[in-house]
Design a protein around this motif. Structure first.
Motif, PDB file in Angstrom:
ATOM      1  N   LEU A   4       3.080   0.165   6.300  1.00  0.00           N
ATOM      2  CA  LEU A   4       3.290  -0.373   5.074  1.00  0.00           C
ATOM      3  C   LEU A   4       4.087  -1.667   5.373  1.00  0.00           C
ATOM      4  O   LEU A   4       5.217  -1.514   5.930  1.00  0.00           O
ATOM      5  CB  LEU A   4       4.018   0.790   3.903  1.00  0.00           C
ATOM      6  CG  LEU A   4       4.248   0.325   2.717  1.00  0.00           C
ATOM      7  CD1 LEU A   4       2.974  -0.025   2.050  1.00  0.00           C
ATOM      8  CD2 LEU A   4       5.260   1.235   1.737  1.00  0.00           C
ATOM      9  N   ILE A  60      -3.267   8.947  -5.260  1.00  0.00           N
ATOM     10  CA  ILE A  60      -3.236   8.775  -3.656  1.00  0.00           C
ATOM     11  C   ILE A  60      -4.832   8.612  -3.484  1.00  0.00           C
ATOM     12  O   ILE A  60      -5.207   9.392  -2.771  1.00  0.00           O
ATOM     13  CB  ILE A  60      -2.361   9.839  -2.783  1.00  0.00           C
ATOM     14  CG1 ILE A  60      -1.077   9.976  -3.502  1.00  0.00           C
ATOM     15  CG2 ILE A  60      -2.881   9.393  -1.431  1.00  0.00           C
ATOM     16  CD1 ILE A  60      -0.569  11.325  -2.656  1.00  0.00           C
ATOM     17  N   HIS A  62      -8.139   7.734  -1.377  1.00  0.00           N
ATOM     18  CA  HIS A  62      -8.457   7.556   0.004  1.00  0.00           C
ATOM     19  C   HIS A  62      -9.996   7.738   0.073  1.00  0.00           C
ATOM     20  O   HIS A  62     -10.541   8.489  -0.984  1.00  0.00           O
ATOM     21  CB  HIS A  62      -7.562   8.540   0.682  1.00  0.00           C
ATOM     22  CG  HIS A  62      -7.688  10.047   0.342  1.00  0.00           C
ATOM     23  ND1 HIS A  62      -7.038  10.342  -0.822  1.00  0.00           N
ATOM     24  CD2 HIS A  62      -8.324  10.875   0.715  1.00  0.00           C
ATOM     25  CE1 HIS A  62      -7.135  11.697  -0.906  1.00  0.00           C
ATOM     26  NE2 HIS A  62      -7.996  12.118   0.010  1.00  0.00           N
ATOM     27  N   THR A  74      -4.139   3.163  11.004  1.00  0.00           N
ATOM     28  CA  THR A  74      -3.423   4.172   9.705  1.00  0.00           C
ATOM     29  C   THR A  74      -2.588   3.002   9.083  1.00  0.00           C
ATOM     30  O   THR A  74      -1.849   1.990   9.619  1.00  0.00           O
ATOM     31  CB  THR A  74      -2.591   4.977  10.495  1.00  0.00           C
ATOM     32  OG1 THR A  74      -3.620   5.926  11.011  1.00  0.00           O
ATOM     33  CG2 THR A  74      -1.846   5.525   9.082  1.00  0.00           C
ATOM     34  N   LEU A  76      -0.848   2.260   4.769  1.00  0.00           N
ATOM     35  CA  LEU A  76      -0.684   2.744   3.512  1.00  0.00           C
ATOM     36  C   LEU A  76      -0.783   1.289   2.394  1.00  0.00           C
ATOM     37  O   LEU A  76      -0.365   0.363   3.115  1.00  0.00           O
ATOM     38  CB  LEU A  76       0.424   3.329   3.012  1.00  0.00           C
ATOM     39  CG  LEU A  76       0.733   4.681   3.576  1.00  0.00           C
ATOM     40  CD1 LEU A  76       2.360   4.970   3.345  1.00  0.00           C
ATOM     41  CD2 LEU A  76      -0.117   5.685   3.065  1.00  0.00           C
ATOM     42  N   SER A  77      -1.264   1.347   1.233  1.00  0.00           N
ATOM     43  CA  SER A  77      -1.025   0.490   0.141  1.00  0.00           C
ATOM     44  C   SER A  77      -0.428   0.887  -0.947  1.00  0.00           C
ATOM     45  O   SER A  77      -0.440   1.942  -1.096  1.00  0.00           O
ATOM     46  CB  SER A  77      -2.442  -0.528  -0.108  1.00  0.00           C
ATOM     47  OG  SER A  77      -3.185   0.501  -0.853  1.00  0.00           O
ATOM     48  N   VAL A  97      -1.079   4.916  -4.364  1.00  0.00           N
ATOM     49  CA  VAL A  97      -0.586   4.782  -3.014  1.00  0.00           C
ATOM     50  C   VAL A  97      -2.238   4.935  -2.240  1.00  0.00           C
ATOM     51  O   VAL A  97      -2.623   6.275  -2.080  1.00  0.00           O
ATOM     52  CB  VAL A  97       0.293   5.648  -2.181  1.00  0.00           C
ATOM     53  CG1 VAL A  97       0.531   5.794  -0.869  1.00  0.00           C
ATOM     54  CG2 VAL A  97       1.654   5.693  -2.998  1.00  0.00           C
ATOM     55  N   ILE A  99      -4.646   5.261   1.016  1.00  0.00           N
ATOM     56  CA  ILE A  99      -4.131   5.927   2.540  1.00  0.00           C
ATOM     57  C   ILE A  99      -5.437   5.788   3.241  1.00  0.00           C
ATOM     58  O   ILE A  99      -6.512   5.931   2.848  1.00  0.00           O
ATOM     59  CB  ILE A  99      -3.748   7.405   2.498  1.00  0.00           C
ATOM     60  CG1 ILE A  99      -2.466   7.532   1.645  1.00  0.00           C
ATOM     61  CG2 ILE A  99      -3.740   7.786   3.952  1.00  0.00           C
ATOM     62  CD1 ILE A  99      -1.869   9.059   1.729  1.00  0.00           C
ATOM     63  N   HIS A 106      -3.628  11.805   8.478  1.00  0.00           N
ATOM     64  CA  HIS A 106      -3.544  11.777   7.123  1.00  0.00           C
ATOM     65  C   HIS A 106      -2.540  12.852   6.575  1.00  0.00           C
ATOM     66  O   HIS A 106      -2.001  12.742   5.364  1.00  0.00           O
ATOM     67  CB  HIS A 106      -4.844  11.681   6.330  1.00  0.00           C
ATOM     68  CG  HIS A 106      -5.728  12.935   6.604  1.00  0.00           C
ATOM     69  ND1 HIS A 106      -6.399  13.275   7.961  1.00  0.00           N
ATOM     70  CD2 HIS A 106      -6.071  13.943   5.859  1.00  0.00           C
ATOM     71  CE1 HIS A 106      -7.058  14.515   7.680  1.00  0.00           C
ATOM     72  NE2 HIS A 106      -6.850  14.892   6.384  1.00  0.00           N
ATOM     73  N   ILE A 109       1.164  11.708   6.844  1.00  0.00           N
ATOM     74  CA  ILE A 109       1.129  10.808   5.771  1.00  0.00           C
ATOM     75  C   ILE A 109       1.149  11.459   4.214  1.00  0.00           C
ATOM     76  O   ILE A 109       2.060  11.138   3.492  1.00  0.00           O
ATOM     77  CB  ILE A 109       0.176   9.603   5.919  1.00  0.00           C
ATOM     78  CG1 ILE A 109       0.423   9.006   7.125  1.00  0.00           C
ATOM     79  CG2 ILE A 109       0.448   8.910   4.525  1.00  0.00           C
ATOM     80  CD1 ILE A 109      -0.582   7.972   7.619  1.00  0.00           C
ATOM     81  N   VAL A 113       4.603  11.242   1.742  1.00  0.00           N
ATOM     82  CA  VAL A 113       4.375  10.694   0.473  1.00  0.00           C
ATOM     83  C   VAL A 113       4.861  11.517  -0.569  1.00  0.00           C
ATOM     84  O   VAL A 113       5.491  11.219  -1.507  1.00  0.00           O
ATOM     85  CB  VAL A 113       2.663  10.076   0.317  1.00  0.00           C
ATOM     86  CG1 VAL A 113       2.571   9.741  -1.091  1.00  0.00           C
ATOM     87  CG2 VAL A 113       2.726   8.875   1.159  1.00  0.00           C
TER      88      VAL A 113
END
Length: 145
Positions: A4, A60, A62, A74, A76-77, A97, A99, A106, A109, A113
């Motif tokens: 990130l 989230i 993805h 890998t 994140l936004s 978020v 991913i 994942h 993560i 999160v």
């Protein structure tokens, strides 16, 4: 490369619907080189098959399992939508978020999160953050545990 960074965070975003919000979160991952462009469609496909809304104002988004090959690293936004956007059954997401995770990363993560967002104080701090740096600080302290 950090998972990130400031270039993957957008504050004060206004969107017309959840799909636009998901595309913004996904485009940040594309622009940072974590995923290729088709991953955006996989994120939308995933949302259509199973909502990525987690509750508490958090979604989230993805990609699908089939989209794993589109992920190069890998990342994140984070997209903050002060007015919120309807996600499922009238529930609004204020924070997305995005991913993209290589291999089995994942799950780690998602767990991290979830831990960050399990504290209401963090949710409020992210929602009201004045800078990307504030959000990074919250994530970094939550990811270390």
């Amino acid at each position: 490369m950090s998972i990130l960074s400031a270039d993957k965070i957008k504050l004060n975003v206004t969107v017309k619907d959840k799909y636009e919000a998901i595309r913004i979160a996904g485009q940040l991952l594309v622009d940072a080189g974590h995923v290729s462009e088709p991953y955006l469609d996989a994120m939308i496909e995933r949302e259509d098959s199973l909502s990525t809304y987690m509750g508490g104002g958090l979604a989230i988004p993805h990609g699908t399992k089939e989209a794993k090959s589109l992920i190069t690293s890998t990342g994140l936004s984070v997209v903050v939508i002060p007015d919120g956007v309807e996600f499922s059954d009238g529930e609004k997401a204020y924070i997305l978020v995005g991913i993209a995770a290589v291999g089995n990363e994942h799950m780690d993560i998602l767990t991290n999160v979830a831990m960050i967002f399990s504290e209401d104080e963090n949710v409020e701090r992210i929602k009201n953050a004045g800078s990307a740096e504030e959000i990074i600080e919250i994530f970094e302290s939550g990811m270390e545990e």
